[in-house]
Design a protein around this motif. Structure first.
Motif, PDB file in Angstrom:
ATOM      1  N   LEU A 196       0.828  -1.202   0.000  1.00 20.40           N
ATOM      2  CA  LEU A 196       0.000   0.000   0.000  1.00 20.40           C
ATOM      3  C   LEU A 196       0.864   1.256   0.000  1.00 20.40           C
ATOM      4  CD1 LEU A 196      -2.552   1.697   0.291  1.00 20.40           C
ATOM      5  CD2 LEU A 196      -2.571   1.147   2.730  1.00 20.40           C
ATOM      6  N   ILE A 197       1.819   1.326   0.913  1.00 22.68           N
ATOM      7  CA  ILE A 197       2.686   2.498   1.058  1.00 22.68           C
ATOM      8  C   ILE A 197       4.051   2.035   1.556  1.00 22.68           C
ATOM      9  CG2 ILE A 197       0.909   4.276   1.483  1.00 22.68           C
ATOM     10  CD1 ILE A 197       1.211   3.752   4.461  1.00 22.68           C
ATOM     11  N   ALA A 257      -2.741  10.337  -2.741  1.00 21.21           N
ATOM     12  CA  ALA A 257      -3.387  10.863  -1.532  1.00 21.21           C
ATOM     13  C   ALA A 257      -2.569  10.517  -0.283  1.00 21.21           C
ATOM     14  CB  ALA A 257      -4.805  10.312  -1.410  1.00 21.21           C
ATOM     15  N   PHE A 258      -2.078   9.288  -0.189  1.00 22.93           N
ATOM     16  CA  PHE A 258      -1.265   8.901   0.968  1.00 22.93           C
ATOM     17  C   PHE A 258       0.062   9.638   0.991  1.00 22.93           C
ATOM     18  CE2 PHE A 258      -4.220   5.425   1.644  1.00 22.93           C
ATOM     19  CZ  PHE A 258      -4.173   5.259   3.014  1.00 22.93           C
ATOM     20  N   ALA A 259       0.614   9.886  -0.195  1.00 27.79           N
ATOM     21  CA  ALA A 259       1.882  10.623  -0.257  1.00 27.79           C
ATOM     22  C   ALA A 259       1.691  12.056   0.224  1.00 27.79           C
ATOM     23  CB  ALA A 259       2.426  10.601  -1.678  1.00 27.79           C
ATOM     24  N   GLU A 260       0.646  12.701  -0.247  1.00 23.57           N
ATOM     25  CA  GLU A 260       0.428  14.110   0.092  1.00 23.57           C
ATOM     26  C   GLU A 260       0.039  14.293   1.551  1.00 23.57           C
ATOM     27  OE1 GLU A 260      -0.952  15.744  -4.325  1.00 23.57           O
ATOM     28  OE2 GLU A 260      -2.471  15.344  -2.788  1.00 23.57           O
ATOM     29  N   LYS A 261      -0.751  13.383   2.081  1.00 24.70           N
ATOM     30  CA  LYS A 261      -1.256  13.546   3.442  1.00 24.70           C
ATOM     31  C   LYS A 261      -0.287  13.019   4.500  1.00 24.70           C
ATOM     32  CE  LYS A 261      -4.482  14.525   6.498  1.00 24.70           C
ATOM     33  NZ  LYS A 261      -4.958  15.907   6.727  1.00 24.70           N
ATOM     34  N   MET A 262       0.349  11.855   4.219  1.00 28.65           N
ATOM     35  CA  MET A 262       1.137  11.191   5.249  1.00 28.65           C
ATOM     36  C   MET A 262       2.622  11.067   4.922  1.00 28.65           C
ATOM     37  SD  MET A 262      -1.438   8.179   6.620  1.00 28.65           S
ATOM     38  CE  MET A 262      -0.436   7.912   8.077  1.00 28.65           C
ATOM     39  N   LEU A 272       5.618   6.977   0.264  1.00 29.15           N
ATOM     40  CA  LEU A 272       5.875   6.978  -1.167  1.00 29.15           C
ATOM     41  C   LEU A 272       4.957   6.018  -1.909  1.00 29.15           C
ATOM     42  CD1 LEU A 272       9.733   7.063  -0.874  1.00 29.15           C
ATOM     43  CD2 LEU A 272       8.362   8.776  -2.071  1.00 29.15           C
ATOM     44  N   PRO A 273       4.589   6.361  -3.157  1.00 32.90           N
ATOM     45  CA  PRO A 273       3.796   5.445  -3.981  1.00 32.90           C
ATOM     46  C   PRO A 273       4.545   4.138  -4.217  1.00 32.90           C
ATOM     47  CG  PRO A 273       3.771   7.657  -4.913  1.00 32.90           C
ATOM     48  CD  PRO A 273       4.812   7.658  -3.825  1.00 32.90           C
ATOM     49  N   THR A 274       3.792   3.058  -4.325  1.00 34.37           N
ATOM     50  CA  THR A 274       4.377   1.732  -4.524  1.00 34.37           C
ATOM     51  C   THR A 274       4.208   1.235  -5.955  1.00 34.37           C
ATOM     52  OG1 THR A 274       2.323   0.604  -3.901  1.00 34.37           O
ATOM     53  CG2 THR A 274       3.884   1.131  -2.129  1.00 34.37           C
ATOM     54  N   ILE A 309       9.946  13.961   0.278  1.00 35.00           N
ATOM     55  CA  ILE A 309       9.719  12.636   0.866  1.00 35.00           C
ATOM     56  C   ILE A 309      10.426  11.497   0.132  1.00 35.00           C
ATOM     57  CG2 ILE A 309       7.453  13.395   1.671  1.00 35.00           C
ATOM     58  CD1 ILE A 309       6.197  11.576  -0.457  1.00 35.00           C
ATOM     59  N   GLY A 310      10.997  11.785  -1.035  1.00 39.84           N
ATOM     60  CA  GLY A 310      11.564  10.717  -1.855  1.00 39.84           C
ATOM     61  C   GLY A 310      12.930  10.263  -1.401  1.00 39.84           C
ATOM     62  N   PHE A 311      13.350   9.117  -1.914  1.00 40.47           N
ATOM     63  CA  PHE A 311      14.684   8.584  -1.688  1.00 40.47           C
ATOM     64  C   PHE A 311      15.460   8.647  -2.992  1.00 40.47           C
ATOM     65  CE2 PHE A 311      12.090   5.934   1.330  1.00 40.47           C
ATOM     66  CZ  PHE A 311      12.552   6.547   2.487  1.00 40.47           C
TER      67      PHE A 311
END
Length: 345
Positions: free
Chosen positions: A132-133, A286-291, A294-296, A310-312
Motif C-alpha cells: 500500500l505504502i 493521496a497517501f503521499a500528500e497527506k502522510m 511513497l507510492p508503490t 519525501i523521496g529517496f
C-alpha cells in the motif's frame, strides 16, 4: 389483530415477499467488504480515497474493522482453519503479513485477480500481498537543535545527546536492527544488539509507548533524535516542528505496509477489488500528500516538490536493508525479551 390500512398492508406484503426471496442476512452481507485496518488518519484516508471513490461506486459496502496490528495479525492467522473468516481484506506491516503468508493464511495474487498488480515497483512486488505504502525507519531529528545532519547511525549513541534520544517501544525490532548493525552484527543474527540497547539505557534514552508519543516528545524538545519512518517526520514537520530525516550511510530499516485477502474471506471478489483500488495512482498520491509515504506503483506520480521532500535518491534506495524475516519470526520472542531486559532493566 391491529387494523391495517391498504397502504400498510401492501408495504408489509412487499417486505415479506422480499425476505422470502432474499434471506435477511444475505441481503445485508452480499456486497459487504470487511477491511481490517488502522484507524485515525489512516482509516480516514482509506474511507475517502478508496471506499467512497472506488468501492462504493462499484457496489461494495466497506466496513472498517479497526484494531492494533498484533490482534489483527493474530486474528488473521488463528482464523485460517475456519470455513469463513471475519475479514475480506487485511492491512498489516510487511513482517506481520509475511508471518500470515508463511502459514498459508492469505491468497496468492497476480494480475489476473488484481489488474493493477503489474504496476507494482519490482522491489516491492510479492505473491501474497500488495504494497500500500512505503518509507524507511530512518533517523528523524530536530533541525533547529541538531544543525549538522546525523549521517551515521553512530550519532544515535553520541554522548552529547544523552537524555535526548527517543525510542518507540512499538518499533523494538527496527531499533534492535540499528543496534545490531552499529555493533558489528547483521539482520540475520542481531549480534551486538543487546550491547547497543544497553548503551541506550546508559545514555538515558527515553522509551516512548507509541508513535504519537514520539511525535509529542519531538515537538516539546524532550527528545531531539529518534528512529521512526521518514514519512512520519514529514507529516509532523507539516504541523510546524522543524524536523529533518536521514537515511544514514550504514542504511535503514524499510517501512512497508501491505494488504492481502484472507484465504477464507467471505467476499473474496470484494477483497480483490479492494487490493486493486489500493494500487490506483490517485490513492497512492493521496497517501503521499497527506502522510508522506511513497507510492508503490510505477504510475504513482507525485509532484517534483513533494518528491524532493519525501523521496529517496537511488543511492538511498540501494542502502535500504533487506530484513531476514525468517530469522526475526523465529526469534521474535527472544528479541522482545532482550529488548525489555536490556533497556527496561
Amino acid at each position: 389483530m391491529p387494523n391495517l390500512t391498504r397502504r400498510s398492508f401492501l408495504a408489509a406484503a412487499a417486505a415479506m415477499s422480499a425476505t422470502s426471496i432474499f434471506p435477511r442476512n444475505l441481503m445485508a452481507q452480499t456486497n459487504d467488504v470487511v477491511v481490517g485496518t488502522w484507524g485515525g488518519t489512516f482509516g480516514d484516508l482509506l474511507a475517502v480515497n478508496v471506499d467512497e471513490a472506488f468501492m462504493q461506486p462499484a457496489g461494495y459496502n466497506i466496513l472498517q474493522e479497526i484494531s492494533g496490528p498484533v490482534p489483527r495479525r493474530t486474528k488473521l492467522i488463528s482464523e485460517r482453519m475456519q470455513r469463513r473468516g471475519s475479514m475480506d481484506a487485511a492491512l498489516l506491516a510487511d513482517f506481520d503479513m509475511y508471518a500470515a503468508a508463511k502459514v498459508g493464511a492469505v491468497e496468492k495474487l497476480d494480475a489476473s485477480s488484481v489488474p493493477n498488480y503489474d504496476n507494482i515497483l519490482p522491489f516491492l512486488k510479492k505473491a501474497h500481498s500488495v504494497p500500500l505504502i512505503y518509507s524507511a525507519h530512518a533517523i528523524v531529528y530536530r533541525k533547529d537543535l541538531i544543525t549538522t545532519p546525523p549521517q551515521s547511525i553512530a550519532e544515535l549513541w553520541n554522548p552529547k545527546y544523552k537524555g535526548k534520544i527517543g525510542l518507540s517501544d512499538f518499533l523494538y525490532t527496527s531499533n534492535m536492527a540499528y543496534a545490531s548493525v552499529h555493533n558489528g552484527g547483521t539482520l540475520s543474527d542481531f549480534e551486538g544488539s543487546e550491547k547497543g540497547v544497553a548503551a541506550w539505557r546508559d545514555l538515558d534514552a527515553k522509551l516512548l509507548p507509541s508513535t504519537e508519543a514520539v511525535g509529542q516528545a519531538l515537538a516539546s524538545g524532550d527528545i531531539w533524535m529518534t528512529i521512526i519512518s521518514a514519512a512520519r517526520g514529514y507529516s509532523w514537520s507539516k504541523s510546524g516542528i522543524d524536523l529533518g530525516w536521514v537515511v544514514p550511510e550504514e542504511g535503514a530499516f524499510p517501512a512497508v505496509y501491505e494488504a492481502a485477502v484472507p484465504k477464507n474471506a467471505r467476499n473474496p471478489e470484494g477483497g480483490m477489488a479492494y487490493m486493486n483500488a489500493l494500487l490506483d495512482p490517485a490513492v497512492q498520491k493521496a497517501f503521499a500528500e497527506k502522510m508522506g509515504y511513497l507510492p508503490t506503483v510505477k504510475n504513482g506520480e507525485i509532484s517534483p516538490e513533494l518528491e524532493e521532500k519525501i523521496g529517496f535518491s537511488e543511492a538511498e534506495q540501494n542502502r535500504l536493508w533487506q530484513p531476514d524475516f525468517d530469522f526475526i519470526l523465529e526469534n521474535q520472542a527472544k528479541l522482545l525479551d532482550t529488548w525489555n531486559r536490556a533497556l527496561k532493566g
